[in-house]
Design an enzyme around this catalytic site. Structure first.
Site, PDB file in Angstrom:
ATOM      1  N   ARG A 153       0.928  -1.167   0.179  1.00  0.00           N
ATOM      2  CA  ARG A 153       0.072   0.064   0.141  1.00  0.00           C
ATOM      3  C   ARG A 153       0.864   1.241   0.084  1.00  0.00           C
ATOM      4  O   ARG A 153       1.957   1.174   0.645  1.00  0.00           O
ATOM      5  CB  ARG A 153      -0.884   0.069   1.252  1.00  0.00           C
ATOM      6  CG  ARG A 153      -2.203  -0.961   1.269  1.00  0.00           C
ATOM      7  CD  ARG A 153      -3.203  -0.397  -0.004  1.00  0.00           C
ATOM      8  NE  ARG A 153      -4.262  -1.183   0.283  1.00  0.00           N
ATOM      9  CZ  ARG A 153      -4.758  -2.059  -0.810  1.00  0.00           C
ATOM     10  NH1 ARG A 153      -3.627  -2.556  -1.616  1.00  0.00           N
ATOM     11  NH2 ARG A 153      -5.694  -2.729  -0.595  1.00  0.00           N
ATOM     12  N   HIS A 178      -1.404   0.772  -9.688  1.00  0.00           N
ATOM     13  CA  HIS A 178      -1.997  -0.179  -8.598  1.00  0.00           C
ATOM     14  C   HIS A 178      -3.138  -1.276  -9.606  1.00  0.00           C
ATOM     15  O   HIS A 178      -4.166  -1.336  -9.391  1.00  0.00           O
ATOM     16  CB  HIS A 178      -3.175   0.548  -7.744  1.00  0.00           C
ATOM     17  CG  HIS A 178      -3.517  -0.209  -6.400  1.00  0.00           C
ATOM     18  ND1 HIS A 178      -3.668   0.456  -5.503  1.00  0.00           N
ATOM     19  CD2 HIS A 178      -3.718  -1.425  -6.459  1.00  0.00           C
ATOM     20  CE1 HIS A 178      -4.113  -0.423  -4.482  1.00  0.00           C
ATOM     21  NE2 HIS A 178      -4.105  -1.410  -5.033  1.00  0.00           N
ATOM     22  N   GLU A 206      -2.613   8.349  -4.453  1.00  0.00           N
ATOM     23  CA  GLU A 206      -3.109   7.747  -5.461  1.00  0.00           C
ATOM     24  C   GLU A 206      -4.297   8.454  -5.725  1.00  0.00           C
ATOM     25  O   GLU A 206      -5.131   8.495  -5.017  1.00  0.00           O
ATOM     26  CB  GLU A 206      -3.451   6.157  -5.294  1.00  0.00           C
ATOM     27  CG  GLU A 206      -2.222   5.340  -5.748  1.00  0.00           C
ATOM     28  CD  GLU A 206      -2.399   3.915  -5.134  1.00  0.00           C
ATOM     29  OE1 GLU A 206      -3.707   3.472  -5.161  1.00  0.00           O
ATOM     30  OE2 GLU A 206      -1.607   2.963  -4.751  1.00  0.00           O
TER      31      GLU A 206
HETATM   32  C1  DGY Z   1      -6.291  -5.634  -2.914  1.00  0.00           C
HETATM   33  O1  DGY Z   1      -7.070  -6.607  -3.312  1.00  0.00           O
HETATM   34  O2  DGY Z   1      -6.109  -5.268  -1.729  1.00  0.00           O
HETATM   35  C2  DGY Z   1      -5.516  -5.050  -4.475  1.00  0.00           C
HETATM   36  O3  DGY Z   1      -4.812  -3.995  -3.833  1.00  0.00           O
HETATM   37  C3  DGY Z   1      -6.626  -4.178  -5.105  1.00  0.00           C
HETATM   38  O4  DGY Z   1      -7.254  -3.090  -4.503  1.00  0.00           O
END
Ligand code: DGY
Length: 325
Positions: free
Chosen positions: A237, A285, A266
């Protein structure tokens, strides 16, 4: 005929999964391209049995406090850093996510970033399209993966999938986790304390979830502990990384290169200083973003909701202690 349960979907989702959901429930969907105003969503939830949550949305006790019939919330993601799980548990609402189905896909993206960055594929392509070929510049001289060391921070199921790919490329794999795993012999991986992992790794790959503990874990001192010629990869993240510290580390030569599928902020603006460094490969992402895996994730989300509105066990429940029996 019994009335079907009502499920609110606060944004756009895949049509095939939505059609599947509609076979079982009545769907009330926000179809505008703008983010649904929170107060309006709270109004809709007053009548709802379930919520398919679509980011951006803070899912918390306040959102559900006036939703007396709400029996389930689910989201098509494994990560749930936008969700206050404790507050949902207190409200008695099971929350469904999408583990497992995306593991190999995210690991493939992580390893693609590692290969692409290490061999400077984007710079090489740019070099070719600019019409040069002879006298290759140093910015397209790559780095080997074999006989080098990968350090994975956050060794869950996706981390393990990345480690299998790294071993196949002849890399040594170290990892740091909250707790050492018991299957190191199986995967030929070695647990290290964070500082030691940073000092030893040629590639550092962050796969950890975003929590209070991991927020800005990768700061100035983190990058100082890495090797100067190391590659930094983030597929976890964005806010795990202090972006200013990363930009400084790249510009000052503290580390060599970064490959990121997640950023903070983001979306990352096209003129962001990170992109001016010429030392960063950034994707928007897309870790789980393949047709098959997004299908699997959205069908699992629909299954979580269909189960929940009927007070049946969610197939993938984060607050398992209040999952239906
Ligand atoms: C998740 O599944 O957490 C991925 O980052 C897609 O948002």
């Amino acid at each position: 005929m019994d009335k079907k349960p009502v499920v609110v979907v606060n944004g756009l989702v895949r049509k095939d999964a939505l059609a599947y959901l509609r076979e079982h429930v009545e769907v009330r969907q926000w179809i505008e391209k703008t983010v649904m105003p929170r107060e309006e969503l709270k109004e809709w939830l007053k009548e709802a049995d379930g919520l398919w949550s679509v980011r951006p949305l803070d899912v918390d006790g306040d959102l559900v406090k006036d939703a007396p019939n709400l029996k389930v919330i689910a989201q098509a993601a494994v990560g749930y850093d936008n969700v206050k799980i404790d507050e949902l548990t207190e409200a008695g609402i099971p929350y469904g996510n999408t583990p497992t189905v995306l593991n190999e896909t995210v690991a493939e993206l992580a390893f693609t970033l590692i290969c692409t960055a290490s061999r400077r594929i984007l710079e090489s392509m740019e070099f070719v399209t600019s019409g040069r070929w002879e006298q290759r510049p140093s910015n397209i001289k790559g780095k080997d993966l074999s006989r080098r060391t990968l350090g994975i921070i956050g060794m869950g199921a996706i981390g393990v999938s990345i480690s299998r790919r790294a071993r196949a490329f002849g890399m040594t794999v170290l990892y740091h986790n909250r707790h050492p795993r018991k299957d190191d012999a199986l995967y030929m991986t070695t647990y290290k304390e964070l500082d030691e992992l940073l000092a030893l790794s040629d590639v550092v790959c962050v796969m950890a979830p975003l929590t209070d503990e991991t927020y800005h874990m990768c700061d100035e001192s983190f990058f100082k502990k890495m090797k100067n010629d190391a590659l930094f990869v983030n597929v976890g993240r964005g806010p795990i990384v202090d972006t200013d510290a990363l930009v400084n580390a790249l510009n000052s030569g503290e580390i060599d290169y970064a490959a990121l599928d997640v950023t903070d902020p983001e979306p990352l603006p096209g003129d962001h200083p990170l992109l001016q460094t010429s030392k960063a490969l950034v994707t928007p992402h897309i870790g789980s973003y393949t047709d098959r895996t997004r299908y699997d994730m959205t069908i699992l989300t629909a299954d979580n909701i269909i189960a929940g509105v009927h007070k049946k066990p969610l197939p993938a429940c984060v607050n398992e202690e209040i999952n239906y029996k």
